[in-house]
Design a protein around this motif. Structure first.
Motif, PDB file in Angstrom:
ATOM      1  N   LYS A  78       1.109  -1.060  -0.181  1.00  0.00           N
ATOM      2  CA  LYS A  78      -0.071  -0.038  -0.160  1.00  0.00           C
ATOM      3  C   LYS A  78       1.102   1.323  -0.204  1.00  0.00           C
ATOM      4  CE  LYS A  78      -3.608   1.852   2.048  1.00  0.00           C
ATOM      5  NZ  LYS A  78      -3.453   3.031   2.710  1.00  0.00           N
ATOM      6  N   GLU A  79       2.052   1.545   0.611  1.00  0.00           N
ATOM      7  CA  GLU A  79       2.938   2.758   0.625  1.00  0.00           C
ATOM      8  C   GLU A  79       3.526   2.933  -0.827  1.00  0.00           C
ATOM      9  OE1 GLU A  79       5.978   1.398   4.155  1.00  0.00           O
ATOM     10  OE2 GLU A  79       4.125   1.897   5.211  1.00  0.00           O
ATOM     11  N   ILE A  80       4.039   1.176  -1.540  1.00  0.00           N
ATOM     12  CA  ILE A  80       4.703   1.602  -2.594  1.00  0.00           C
ATOM     13  C   ILE A  80       3.407   1.908  -3.880  1.00  0.00           C
ATOM     14  CG2 ILE A  80       5.459   0.312  -4.689  1.00  0.00           C
ATOM     15  CD1 ILE A  80       6.486  -1.092  -2.513  1.00  0.00           C
ATOM     16  N   TYR A  81       2.505   1.674  -3.720  1.00  0.00           N
ATOM     17  CA  TYR A  81       1.051   1.888  -4.376  1.00  0.00           C
ATOM     18  C   TYR A  81       0.639   3.515  -4.312  1.00  0.00           C
ATOM     19  CZ  TYR A  81      -4.025   2.732  -5.028  1.00  0.00           C
ATOM     20  OH  TYR A  81      -4.725   3.749  -5.688  1.00  0.00           O
ATOM     21  N   GLU A  82       0.965   4.276  -2.661  1.00  0.00           N
ATOM     22  CA  GLU A  82       0.311   5.393  -1.955  1.00  0.00           C
ATOM     23  C   GLU A  82       1.881   6.211  -3.344  1.00  0.00           C
ATOM     24  OE1 GLU A  82      -0.454   5.182   1.630  1.00  0.00           O
ATOM     25  OE2 GLU A  82      -2.421   4.368   1.769  1.00  0.00           O
ATOM     26  N   HIS A  83       2.979   6.335  -3.002  1.00  0.00           N
ATOM     27  CA  HIS A  83       3.434   6.615  -3.755  1.00  0.00           C
ATOM     28  C   HIS A  83       3.679   7.039  -5.282  1.00  0.00           C
ATOM     29  CE1 HIS A  83       8.218   8.016  -3.903  1.00  0.00           C
ATOM     30  NE2 HIS A  83       7.892   7.277  -4.906  1.00  0.00           N
ATOM     31  N   ILE A  84       3.513   6.105  -5.686  1.00  0.00           N
ATOM     32  CA  ILE A  84       3.333   5.668  -7.576  1.00  0.00           C
ATOM     33  C   ILE A  84       1.917   6.474  -8.270  1.00  0.00           C
ATOM     34  CG2 ILE A  84       2.876   4.139  -9.076  1.00  0.00           C
ATOM     35  CD1 ILE A  84       4.545   2.150  -7.977  1.00  0.00           C
ATOM     36  N   MET A  85       0.897   6.200  -7.122  1.00  0.00           N
ATOM     37  CA  MET A  85       0.406   7.176  -7.620  1.00  0.00           C
ATOM     38  C   MET A  85      -0.085   9.121  -7.405  1.00  0.00           C
ATOM     39  SD  MET A  85      -2.147   5.262  -8.563  1.00  0.00           S
ATOM     40  CE  MET A  85      -0.872   3.796  -9.619  1.00  0.00           C
ATOM     41  N   LYS A  86       0.868   9.143  -6.655  1.00  0.00           N
ATOM     42  CA  LYS A  86       1.041  10.586  -6.536  1.00  0.00           C
ATOM     43  C   LYS A  86       1.127  11.373  -7.226  1.00  0.00           C
ATOM     44  CE  LYS A  86       2.754  10.042  -1.970  1.00  0.00           C
ATOM     45  NZ  LYS A  86       3.019  10.463  -0.725  1.00  0.00           N
ATOM     46  N   ARG A  87       2.641  10.342  -7.714  1.00  0.00           N
ATOM     47  CA  ARG A  87       3.857  10.957  -9.037  1.00  0.00           C
ATOM     48  C   ARG A  87       2.770  10.441 -10.070  1.00  0.00           C
ATOM     49  NH1 ARG A  87       8.838   9.677  -7.709  1.00  0.00           N
ATOM     50  NH2 ARG A  87       9.904  11.204  -9.394  1.00  0.00           N
ATOM     51  N   ASP A  88       3.616  11.602 -11.292  1.00  0.00           N
ATOM     52  CA  ASP A  88       3.178  11.532 -12.840  1.00  0.00           C
ATOM     53  C   ASP A  88       4.380  11.086 -13.434  1.00  0.00           C
ATOM     54  OD1 ASP A  88       0.881  13.333 -12.612  1.00  0.00           O
ATOM     55  OD2 ASP A  88       2.100  15.167 -12.313  1.00  0.00           O
TER      56      ASP A  88
END
Length: 74
Positions: free
Chosen positions: A44-54
């Motif tokens: 979930k932490e990786i997912y959230e990090h990826i979703m924040k970035r363009d």
């Protein structure tokens, strides 16, 4: 979708979203079945990090792939 709840469905959703966002060409390399709920918080932490970035540099893509690889079931 409530990602606060550990579930197989949420793992599948996050993996599919990660693959789409990172434009993974080898879809067989990352499958929801490679992950289990024991690593849910980390995934979930990786997912959230990826979703924040363009966008991601090649080095960042490599680091993310390594992190996902570390979370795979042994």
């Amino acid at each position: 979708m409530n990602l606060e709840i550990k579930s197989t469905e949420n793992v599948e959703y996050m993996i599919e979203q990660i693959k789409e966002k990172l434009k993974v060409l080898n879809f067989g390399a990352i499958k929801p079945t490679h992950f289990d709920e024991e690593m849910y918080v980390e995934l979930k932490e990786i997912y959230e990090h990826i979703m924040k970035r363009d966008s991601f540099s090649p080095n960042e893509m490599q680091a993310l792939a390594e992190e996902l690889g570390n979370l795979r079931k042994k």
